[in-house]
Design a protein around this motif. Structure first.
Motif, mmCIF file in Angstrom:
data_model
loop_
_atom_site.group_PDB
_atom_site.id
_atom_site.type_symbol
_atom_site.label_atom_id
_atom_site.label_comp_id
_atom_site.label_asym_id
_atom_site.label_seq_id
_atom_site.Cartn_x
_atom_site.Cartn_y
_atom_site.Cartn_z
ATOM 1 N N GLY A 1 0.826 -1.198 0.000
ATOM 2 C CA GLY A 1 0.000 0.000 0.000
ATOM 3 C C GLY A 1 0.858 1.244 0.000
ATOM 4 N N ASP A 2 0.252 2.342 0.405
ATOM 5 C CA ASP A 2 0.995 3.586 0.575
ATOM 6 C C ASP A 2 1.816 3.497 1.865
ATOM 7 O OD1 ASP A 2 -0.113 4.768 -1.736
ATOM 8 O OD2 ASP A 2 -1.935 5.285 -0.622
ATOM 9 N N PRO A 3 2.741 4.422 2.072
ATOM 10 C CA PRO A 3 3.518 4.394 3.310
ATOM 11 C C PRO A 3 2.610 4.404 4.539
ATOM 12 C CG PRO A 3 4.515 5.910 1.760
ATOM 13 C CD PRO A 3 3.208 5.490 1.158
ATOM 14 N N PHE A 4 2.874 3.495 5.466
ATOM 15 C CA PHE A 4 2.174 3.353 6.744
ATOM 16 C C PHE A 4 0.719 2.889 6.576
ATOM 17 C CE2 PHE A 4 5.527 6.531 7.177
ATOM 18 C CZ PHE A 4 6.331 5.866 8.092
ATOM 19 N N GLU A 5 0.376 2.408 5.411
ATOM 20 C CA GLU A 5 -0.927 1.780 5.194
ATOM 21 C C GLU A 5 -0.771 0.295 5.531
ATOM 22 O OE1 GLU A 5 -3.912 0.455 1.578
ATOM 23 O OE2 GLU A 5 -2.358 1.947 1.167
ATOM 24 N N LEU A 6 -1.027 -0.033 6.786
ATOM 25 C CA LEU A 6 -0.773 -1.388 7.282
ATOM 26 C C LEU A 6 -1.953 -1.864 8.123
ATOM 27 C CD1 LEU A 6 2.966 -0.845 8.263
ATOM 28 C CD2 LEU A 6 2.151 -2.277 6.380
ATOM 29 N N PRO A 7 -3.086 -2.137 7.496
ATOM 30 C CA PRO A 7 -4.239 -2.626 8.249
ATOM 31 C C PRO A 7 -3.951 -3.991 8.859
ATOM 32 C CG PRO A 7 -4.599 -2.918 5.909
ATOM 33 C CD PRO A 7 -3.341 -2.111 6.046
ATOM 34 N N THR B 1 6.263 -2.930 22.219
ATOM 35 C CA THR B 1 6.629 -2.094 21.086
ATOM 36 C C THR B 1 5.448 -1.200 20.733
ATOM 37 O OG1 THR B 1 8.108 -3.803 20.231
ATOM 38 C CG2 THR B 1 7.395 -2.093 18.690
ATOM 39 N N GLN B 2 5.697 0.096 20.712
ATOM 40 C CA GLN B 2 4.646 1.072 20.433
ATOM 41 C C GLN B 2 4.428 1.181 18.937
ATOM 42 O OE1 GLN B 2 3.408 3.167 23.095
ATOM 43 N NE2 GLN B 2 1.857 4.033 21.730
ATOM 44 N N ARG C 1 1.763 6.987 12.667
ATOM 45 C CA ARG C 1 1.309 7.177 11.291
ATOM 46 C C ARG C 1 0.527 5.983 10.760
ATOM 47 N NH1 ARG C 1 7.253 8.966 9.412
ATOM 48 N NH2 ARG C 1 7.667 7.371 10.995
ATOM 49 N N VAL C 2 0.544 4.861 11.493
ATOM 50 C CA VAL C 2 -0.227 3.694 11.074
ATOM 51 C C VAL C 2 -1.604 3.806 11.712
ATOM 52 C CG1 VAL C 2 -0.313 1.174 10.994
ATOM 53 C CG2 VAL C 2 1.902 2.348 10.957
ATOM 54 N N ASP C 3 -2.568 4.299 10.962
ATOM 55 C CA ASP C 3 -3.888 4.609 11.515
ATOM 56 C C ASP C 3 -4.539 3.411 12.179
ATOM 57 O OD1 ASP C 3 -4.119 7.407 10.497
ATOM 58 O OD2 ASP C 3 -3.977 6.395 8.565
ATOM 59 N N ALA C 4 -4.352 2.225 11.597
ATOM 60 C CA ALA C 4 -5.068 1.040 12.064
ATOM 61 C C ALA C 4 -4.683 0.643 13.481
ATOM 62 C CB ALA C 4 -4.821 -0.131 11.111
ATOM 63 N N VAL C 5 -3.496 1.019 13.948
ATOM 64 C CA VAL C 5 -3.045 0.564 15.263
ATOM 65 C C VAL C 5 -2.546 1.722 16.130
ATOM 66 C CG1 VAL C 5 -2.513 -1.782 14.523
ATOM 67 C CG2 VAL C 5 -0.761 -0.018 14.300
ATOM 68 N N ARG C 6 -2.968 2.928 15.798
ATOM 69 C CA ARG C 6 -2.547 4.079 16.601
ATOM 70 C C ARG C 6 -2.992 3.885 18.047
ATOM 71 N NH1 ARG C 6 -4.746 7.987 13.753
ATOM 72 N NH2 ARG C 6 -2.901 8.271 12.447
ATOM 73 N N GLY C 7 -2.068 4.085 18.987
ATOM 74 C CA GLY C 7 -2.387 3.895 20.390
ATOM 75 C C GLY C 7 -2.286 2.460 20.854
ATOM 76 N N CYS C 8 -1.802 1.570 20.000
ATOM 77 C CA CYS C 8 -1.677 0.150 20.370
ATOM 78 C C CYS C 8 -0.214 -0.212 20.609
ATOM 79 C CB CYS C 8 -2.242 -0.736 19.257
ATOM 80 S SG CYS C 8 -4.016 -0.572 18.992
ATOM 81 N N VAL C 9 -0.029 -1.347 21.274
ATOM 82 C CA VAL C 9 1.298 -1.909 21.479
ATOM 83 C C VAL C 9 1.249 -3.383 21.122
ATOM 84 C CG1 VAL C 9 1.939 -0.291 23.313
ATOM 85 C CG2 VAL C 9 0.825 -2.455 23.897
ATOM 86 N N THR C 10 2.409 -3.945 20.918
ATOM 87 C CA THR C 10 2.499 -5.389 20.750
ATOM 88 C C THR C 10 3.587 -5.920 21.665
ATOM 89 O OG1 THR C 10 2.529 -7.183 19.122
ATOM 90 C CG2 THR C 10 4.210 -5.496 18.900
#
Length: 640
Positions: A313-319, A518-519, A523-532
């Motif tokens: 996808g485009d940069p940081f488009e990572l659903p 890991t924060q 810029r990745v809208d799908a996981v903003r505010g998430c961690v793994t």
């Protein structure tokens, strides 16, 4: 009389010539042995289950019958996609590498039987593509964007190189040489500008050049790399981005379009750059790789954000739930990273190989070795509906109508040991850690480790030259605080020890293995505010059957600053280390309704029950999910 090579002398899948501009040199396939641990166990599943089952599936799906028909041994219509032969060739390549490791005579007999049919199906002028020969009435190269004829040819060439290196038999190599000669006569500067819609022939032609010394094969590979990006696909009325044909390779600054096509092309271009000494091309590839790593790659190493076009996808488009991350793309990513590592010697590419192998690649096959994922998303929601055969909501599948991934996985496993270590004039570099032995650069080393469950790696010298030699250990970028023989070493680089080693000398590398959060990049809208959760090289995931109570995985949140607890569970999912931490449920669990996803294991790794909104989160390695049936899962976890 043909002499079977010793495994210790077998070159692996990418073997630069002595004139190539490569900083590192691969170690022969048999000079690295993985004798126990995770990679050994998965390799055994590949040998005992995947490869035999794969041959059966190729019979059942009609791939081998297509070749029988083209060879005049059977009658009928072609079955499967136009590139059906390529799955046969990937299986042949896997069988060859596996034979080099094991000397399994049944495996040799099977591959020679298939090879005989392939040889009989080849046209007099060297062309071979059974589906085109049958279905298209011999009309060759009619659909360059989607015909896949060079793609199929590329996999045949790769299989042939593997077979001659591993068995000493030239049967398939002679087929490959005739086919490559046909390509040289048909395409190139003397013909109208043309490329195949699906790259891979570039890598294959370079490797055939390396095996035979025929300069024309390297020249044609270079021509295909240089010709792409000049509107060839547009001349066929196709939008060029999908085919990596919008921008010339040496001018591109990122990857785009169909992910597998893009990384196969980049890997072939890296081979060309290495053999021709083209520093400008190599620099362009390094820029493209950095762009991919920075904004177009999942944390699992997965590549390809879009179902539409199986594309970057485009940069940081990572659903997460709609992420594609095709298993073949992870394999192609390893192939590209390996070639960049050989060319540059930079540790970041070895880090990339580790991330993709342990996560994006390994998730693509079941623990049994007989079921697969084509697509590897980072989330499966509660009540997810499978809209296609490839949807992970179906669970792992035994095969696919488009079965590119299963035999690709087989050949990756069978040649895995070729990616562990390299040599230079100075000594030996260890890039990946596994229990076993390494013989290279005048050194014979025993490696003892429980990696990736434990970060301690002990290397014992069994033989060494009488002069100083360098031994280099990759220190992963995640391993801040690592030590080598008790001394701090820098993460993200190689720790090097140069001295005259003696028999019995022991070196101990300690990589810190505490879990880490890991924060997500904002810029990745799908996981903003998430961690793994990550631990060592592994990305972790929450799977429904490991969570106590009835709180759906979709509703779970992680508490920032929570303490981690690690437990190794040899009885769970083939033996994994689970990570527990504190979390909360975003909605109160139902008081009476039973969970629709009960744990299959009678001994859940979580013995604690949810109380109101408080829960204990239990994470397993991402690669192991969906081995207890399809069920909700997520990698990225919102914070409470």
């Amino acid at each position: 009389m043909t002499t079977t090579p010793s495994a210790a002398t077998v070159d692996g899948p990418a073997s630069p010539t002595s004139q190539a501009r490569a900083r590192l040199r691969p170690v022969s396939l048999g000079d690295v042995r993985i004798t126990s641990g995770l990679w050994h166990e998965r390799g055994e599943a590949n040998r005992l289950a995947s490869i035999p089952n794969g041959l059966q599936r190729l019979h059942e799906a009609g791939n081998l019958r297509n070749l029988d028909i083209a060879a005049g041994l059977a009658q009928g219509e072609a079955e499967g996609p136009v590139f059906a032969d390529s799955d046969v060739y990937k299986w042949l390549e896997a069988a060859a590498w596996e034979y080099a490791r094991t000397g399994d005579e049944k495996l040799l007999a099977d591959q020679l039987s298939v090879t005989e049919t392939v040889a009989r199906a080849q046209a007099e002028d060297g062309y071979i593509d059974s589906v085109v020969q049958i279905r298209e009435n011999g009309q060759r190269y009619r659909d360059r964007p989607h015909g896949h004829e060079h793609y199929v040819a590329g996999h045949l060439l790769q299989a042939a190189v593997a077979q001659v290196r591993c068995t000493g038999r030239r049967d398939l190599l002679e087929v490959a040489i005739r086919l490559a000669d046909h390509l040289v006569a048909t395409f190139g500067p003397h013909a109208p500008a043309d490329v195949d819609g699906h790259p891979v022939v570039e890598m294959a032609l370079v490797e055939l050049f390396r095996e035979t010394g025929t300069q024309a094969y390297l020249d044609l590979a270079q021509y295909f790399v240089e010709t792409r990006g000049h509107g060839v696909m547009a001349s066929y009325g196709r939008e060029p981005t999908y085919f990596s044909d919008r921008v010339p390779v040496r001018e591109a600054t990122t990857v785009e379009g169909h992910a597998v096509r893009a990384v196969y092309l980049a890997a072939g271009a890296a081979d060309v750059a290495t053999e021709t000494g083209d520093a400008e091309l190599l620099s362009a590839l390094a820029t493209q790789y950095a762009s991919m790593e920075r904004g177009k790659q999942y944390i699992t190493g997965g590549l390809g954000a879009r179902w539409d076009g199986e594309a970057f996808g485009d940069p940081f488009e990572l659903p997460t739930d709609h992420g594609y991350a095709e298993t073949c793309a992870a394999i192609g990513g390893v192939q590209w990273a390996w070639r960049m590592l050989l060319a540059t010697g930079e540790a970041r590419y070895a880090d990339q190989i580790e991330r993709m192998l342990f996560n994006g690649f390994l998730a693509g096959v079941s623990l049994s070795g007989t079921e697969y994922f084509y697509v590897n998303p980072l989330q499966l929601r509660v009540d997810a509906h499978a809209e296609s055969e490839r949807s992970p909501a179906n669970g792992r599948r035994g095969w696919f109508a488009c079965a590119c991934c299963p035999p690709n996985i087989m050949r990756m496993f069978s040649s895995l040991s070729a990616h562990v270590a390299t040599t230079t004039d100075d000594g030996v570099q260890i890039h990946q850690y596994a229990n076993g032995s390494i013989a290279a650069g005048g050194l014979r080393l025993d490696v003892e480790t429980a990696y990736p469950w434990d970060g301690r790696v002990e290397v014992t010298v069994r033989e060494a030259p009488s002069t100083p030699v360098e031994l280099a250990f990759r220190i992963p970028a995640w391993a801040g605080g690592a030590t080598l023989d008790g001394e701090p070493v820098e993460a993200g680089d190689y720790a090097r020890i140069s001295r005259t080693f003696g028999e019995g000398d022991r070196l101990v590398l300690d990589l810190p293995m505490q879990p880490r959060l890991t924060q997500a990049d904002e810029r990745v809208d799908a996981v903003r505010g998430c961690v793994t959760i990550e631990r060592g090289p592994l990305v972790y995931a929450l799977e429904q059957s490991d969570q106590a109570g009835d709180a759906p995985v979709d509703d779970l949140r992680i508490v920032p600053g929570a303490v981690f607890e690690v437990e190794h569970r040899p009885d769970l999912l083939g033996g994994v280390s689970v990570v527990r931490t504190t979390g909360r449920s975003a909605s109160p669990p139902p008081s009476a309704a039973p969970s629709p996803y009960p744990a299959v294991d009678t001994t859940s790794p979580n013995g604690r029950t949810a109380s109101g909104g408080d829960v204990t989160l239990v994470a397993i390695p991402y690669y192991a999910w969906a081995n207890r049936g399809p069920q909700p899962m997520r990698v990225w976890i919102p914070t409470a």
